[in-house]
Motif scaffolding. Structure first.
Motif, PDB file in Angstrom:
ATOM      1  N   GLY A  91       6.209  19.648  -3.789  1.00  0.00           N
ATOM      2  CA  GLY A  91       5.248  19.382  -2.552  1.00  0.00           C
ATOM      3  C   GLY A  91       4.077  18.577  -2.763  1.00  0.00           C
ATOM      4  N   ASN A  92       4.210  17.657  -3.768  1.00  0.00           N
ATOM      5  CA  ASN A  92       2.824  16.664  -3.828  1.00  0.00           C
ATOM      6  C   ASN A  92       3.150  15.510  -3.072  1.00  0.00           C
ATOM      7  N   LEU A  93       2.117  14.947  -2.455  1.00  0.00           N
ATOM      8  CA  LEU A  93       2.268  14.101  -1.458  1.00  0.00           C
ATOM      9  C   LEU A  93       1.884  12.648  -2.241  1.00  0.00           C
ATOM     10  N   TYR A  94       2.593  11.400  -2.100  1.00  0.00           N
ATOM     11  CA  TYR A  94       2.375  10.238  -2.784  1.00  0.00           C
ATOM     12  C   TYR A  94       2.117   9.157  -1.563  1.00  0.00           C
ATOM     13  N   VAL A  95       1.009   8.508  -1.770  1.00  0.00           N
ATOM     14  CA  VAL A  95       0.495   7.643  -0.778  1.00  0.00           C
ATOM     15  C   VAL A  95       0.417   6.178  -1.142  1.00  0.00           C
ATOM     16  N   SER A  96       1.224   4.973  -0.614  1.00  0.00           N
ATOM     17  CA  SER A  96       1.069   3.848  -0.795  1.00  0.00           C
ATOM     18  C   SER A  96      -0.241   3.386  -0.149  1.00  0.00           C
ATOM     19  N   ASP A  97      -1.291   3.112  -0.995  1.00  0.00           N
ATOM     20  CA  ASP A  97      -2.811   2.736  -0.511  1.00  0.00           C
ATOM     21  C   ASP A  97      -2.648   1.154  -0.534  1.00  0.00           C
ATOM     22  N   SER A  98      -2.154   0.630   0.433  1.00  0.00           N
ATOM     23  CA  SER A  98      -1.683  -0.617   0.382  1.00  0.00           C
ATOM     24  C   SER A  98      -2.686  -1.708   0.232  1.00  0.00           C
ATOM     25  N   GLY A  99      -4.094  -1.534   0.628  1.00  0.00           N
ATOM     26  CA  GLY A  99      -5.090  -2.541   0.777  1.00  0.00           C
ATOM     27  C   GLY A  99      -5.672  -2.215  -0.511  1.00  0.00           C
ATOM     28  N   ASN A 100      -5.754  -1.248  -1.094  1.00  0.00           N
ATOM     29  CA  ASN A 100      -6.405  -0.907  -2.653  1.00  0.00           C
ATOM     30  C   ASN A 100      -5.390  -1.052  -3.642  1.00  0.00           C
ATOM     31  N   HIS A 101      -4.178  -1.647  -3.352  1.00  0.00           N
ATOM     32  CA  HIS A 101      -3.178  -2.113  -4.274  1.00  0.00           C
ATOM     33  C   HIS A 101      -2.855  -0.748  -5.246  1.00  0.00           C
ATOM     34  N   ARG A 102      -2.775   0.500  -4.827  1.00  0.00           N
ATOM     35  CA  ARG A 102      -2.395   1.424  -5.629  1.00  0.00           C
ATOM     36  C   ARG A 102      -1.634   2.640  -5.021  1.00  0.00           C
ATOM     37  N   VAL A 103      -1.273   3.644  -5.723  1.00  0.00           N
ATOM     38  CA  VAL A 103      -0.686   4.769  -5.276  1.00  0.00           C
ATOM     39  C   VAL A 103      -1.505   6.136  -5.445  1.00  0.00           C
ATOM     40  N   GLN A 104      -1.894   7.017  -4.481  1.00  0.00           N
ATOM     41  CA  GLN A 104      -2.411   7.979  -4.883  1.00  0.00           C
ATOM     42  C   GLN A 104      -1.467   9.244  -4.556  1.00  0.00           C
ATOM     43  N   LYS A 105      -1.849  10.290  -5.378  1.00  0.00           N
ATOM     44  CA  LYS A 105      -1.198  11.413  -5.330  1.00  0.00           C
ATOM     45  C   LYS A 105      -1.940  12.638  -5.108  1.00  0.00           C
ATOM     46  N   PHE A 106      -1.337  13.367  -4.125  1.00  0.00           N
ATOM     47  CA  PHE A 106      -2.057  14.740  -3.797  1.00  0.00           C
ATOM     48  C   PHE A 106      -1.351  15.823  -3.876  1.00  0.00           C
ATOM     49  N   ASP A 107      -2.123  16.946  -3.848  1.00  0.00           N
ATOM     50  CA  ASP A 107      -1.353  18.158  -4.269  1.00  0.00           C
ATOM     51  C   ASP A 107      -1.121  18.804  -2.791  1.00  0.00           C
ATOM     52  N   PRO A 108      -0.468  19.957  -2.560  1.00  0.00           N
ATOM     53  CA  PRO A 108      -0.021  20.440  -1.251  1.00  0.00           C
ATOM     54  C   PRO A 108      -1.168  20.733  -0.330  1.00  0.00           C
ATOM     55  N   ALA A 109      -2.391  21.000  -1.135  1.00  0.00           N
ATOM     56  CA  ALA A 109      -3.689  21.519  -0.188  1.00  0.00           C
ATOM     57  C   ALA A 109      -4.398  19.939   0.008  1.00  0.00           C
ATOM     58  N   GLY A 110      -4.022  18.871  -0.282  1.00  0.00           N
ATOM     59  CA  GLY A 110      -4.656  17.500  -0.072  1.00  0.00           C
ATOM     60  C   GLY A 110      -5.662  17.401  -0.960  1.00  0.00           C
ATOM     61  N   HIS A 111      -5.774  17.710  -2.102  1.00  0.00           N
ATOM     62  CA  HIS A 111      -6.544  17.292  -3.143  1.00  0.00           C
ATOM     63  C   HIS A 111      -5.934  16.061  -3.986  1.00  0.00           C
ATOM     64  N   GLN A 112      -6.740  15.086  -4.184  1.00  0.00           N
ATOM     65  CA  GLN A 112      -6.052  13.918  -5.086  1.00  0.00           C
ATOM     66  C   GLN A 112      -5.893  14.453  -6.516  1.00  0.00           C
ATOM     67  N   VAL A 113      -4.587  14.382  -7.121  1.00  0.00           N
ATOM     68  CA  VAL A 113      -4.339  14.818  -8.377  1.00  0.00           C
ATOM     69  C   VAL A 113      -4.688  13.412  -9.208  1.00  0.00           C
ATOM     70  N   LEU A 114      -4.134  12.257  -8.779  1.00  0.00           N
ATOM     71  CA  LEU A 114      -4.266  11.053  -9.703  1.00  0.00           C
ATOM     72  C   LEU A 114      -3.928   9.830  -8.998  1.00  0.00           C
ATOM     73  N   SER A 115      -4.179   8.739  -9.353  1.00  0.00           N
ATOM     74  CA  SER A 115      -3.819   7.474  -8.495  1.00  0.00           C
ATOM     75  C   SER A 115      -3.648   6.489  -9.696  1.00  0.00           C
ATOM     76  N   TRP A 116      -2.866   5.513  -9.466  1.00  0.00           N
ATOM     77  CA  TRP A 116      -2.333   4.373 -10.416  1.00  0.00           C
ATOM     78  C   TRP A 116      -2.111   3.103  -9.606  1.00  0.00           C
ATOM     79  N   GLY A 117      -2.194   1.991 -10.485  1.00  0.00           N
ATOM     80  CA  GLY A 117      -2.003   0.871 -10.036  1.00  0.00           C
ATOM     81  C   GLY A 117      -3.397   0.096  -9.763  1.00  0.00           C
ATOM     82  N   SER A 118      -3.332  -1.197  -9.926  1.00  0.00           N
ATOM     83  CA  SER A 118      -4.631  -2.127  -9.444  1.00  0.00           C
ATOM     84  C   SER A 118      -4.030  -3.507  -9.141  1.00  0.00           C
ATOM     85  N   HIS A 119      -4.766  -4.290  -8.554  1.00  0.00           N
ATOM     86  CA  HIS A 119      -4.451  -5.459  -7.981  1.00  0.00           C
ATOM     87  C   HIS A 119      -4.159  -6.695  -9.218  1.00  0.00           C
ATOM     88  N   GLY A 120      -2.767  -7.007  -9.053  1.00  0.00           N
ATOM     89  CA  GLY A 120      -2.279  -7.858 -10.403  1.00  0.00           C
ATOM     90  C   GLY A 120      -0.824  -7.906 -10.224  1.00  0.00           C
TER      91      GLY A 120
END
Length: 297
Positions: A91-120
């Motif tokens: 039930g974790n949600l992954y979002v392609s945060d396109s303009g920030n050049h990263r992926v963000q992961k959220f738990d089912p309650a909507g809390h950010q668990v982690l993010s990865w990636g950077s411009h490069g």
């Protein structure tokens, strides 16, 4: 008929009534991603131009907005043109945060668990990530790295595993330069749209996982570079079967080494402002089409 009924209350005489439409979710700033959590009966909507994610309860006939989260920015839980969405089996949600050049992961309650990636352009880097898919069986997240014109593979903790953008079809080289959608079938296959064609890639020996981490051993450190076999007549090449000058342009990468850098037209795919303007133009054209269809009704 579906497209017409969306705008003119489904009075088309050819409408068969099998699908009854329900319109919801007004005031969205161009939707570019949808994902469903079937267990929790939730629909996630990527509200791209408003830089937020909307969450709907779809357990009843009419979806109900239960919450939204995110705002413009580059901080934790903030977005800059969110696009692709996917949900893993937990039930974790992954979002392609396109303009920030990263992926963000959220738990089912909507809390950010982690993010990865950077411009490069390195293996773990991203440039305007777009569509994204969680494998329903394996610990794998597939990300369309639009700016680098690659398909990249991470685990659910954001660790980079593998990337590629070219393979051989007979004597020809096929590129992922126009890669669009991606989806995994949970049986070791991943499907990719490339321009006007579709391709399936199969993980080599996906059932072998001696360390029980839900990542096939053929994708982890060691062995040859090529760990996916395109189905049909396609054959993914590795650095043991092709000349050195072809390897340098093959752009296949795993977590045991670096990658060559595919060229990107300057000022386009890695420029969030241009992407935002293009999305706004698409939205205006969509609205114009809606008005024209309504006028003809």
């Amino acid at each position: 008929n579906l497209g017409l009924c969306h705008y003119v209350d489904c009075q088309d005489p050819n409408w068969d009534g099998v699908y009854q439409p329900t319109r919801f979710g007004n005031n969205l700033g161009f939707v570019s991603g949808l994902a469903v959590d079937e267990v929790r009966a939730l629909l996630y909507v990527s509200d791209t131009l408003n830089h937020q994610i909307q969450v709907y309860d779809i357990s009843s006939e009419i979806p109900v907005l239960v919450r939204s989260f995110g705002r413009f920015g580059s901080g934790t839980g903030q977005f800059n043109l969110p696009r692709g969405l996917t949900v893993d089996p937990d039930g974790n949600l992954y979002v392609s945060d396109s303009g920030n050049h990263r992926v963000q992961k959220f738990d089912p309650a909507g809390h950010q668990v982690l993010s990865w990636g950077s411009h490069g352009r390195g293996g773990e880097d991203l440039l305007s990530p777009d569509n994204i898919a969680a494998d329903p069986t394996y610990n794998l997240i597939y990300v369309v790295d639009q700016g680098n014109r690659m398909l990249k593979v991470f685990d659910r903790a954001g660790n980079f595993i593998y990337a590629w953008n070219q393979w051989r079809e007979g004597s020809n080289t096929v590129n992922l330069s126009t890669v669009g959608g991606v989806v995994a079938d949970g049986a070791g296959g991943v499907y990719v749209s490339v321009g006007g064609s579709l391709h399936k890639f199969n993980i080599i020996s996906p059932e072998i996982d001696e360390d029980n981490n839900q990542i096939p051993d053929s994708l982890e450190v060691g062995g040859v570079t090529a760990r996916f076999n395109p189905s049909g007549t396609l054959r993914l090449v590795d650095d043991t079967t092709i000349p050195d000058d072809t390897v340098n342009n093959n752009n296949q990468t795993n977590n045991s080494g670096g990658s060559s850098r595919p060229r990107t037209a300057p000022g386009t795919q890695d420029n969030p402002l241009i992407i935002q303007l293009m999305l706004r133009l698409i939205e205006l054209l969509r609205q114009l089409l809606a008005l024209l269809l309504a006028a003809r009704a």
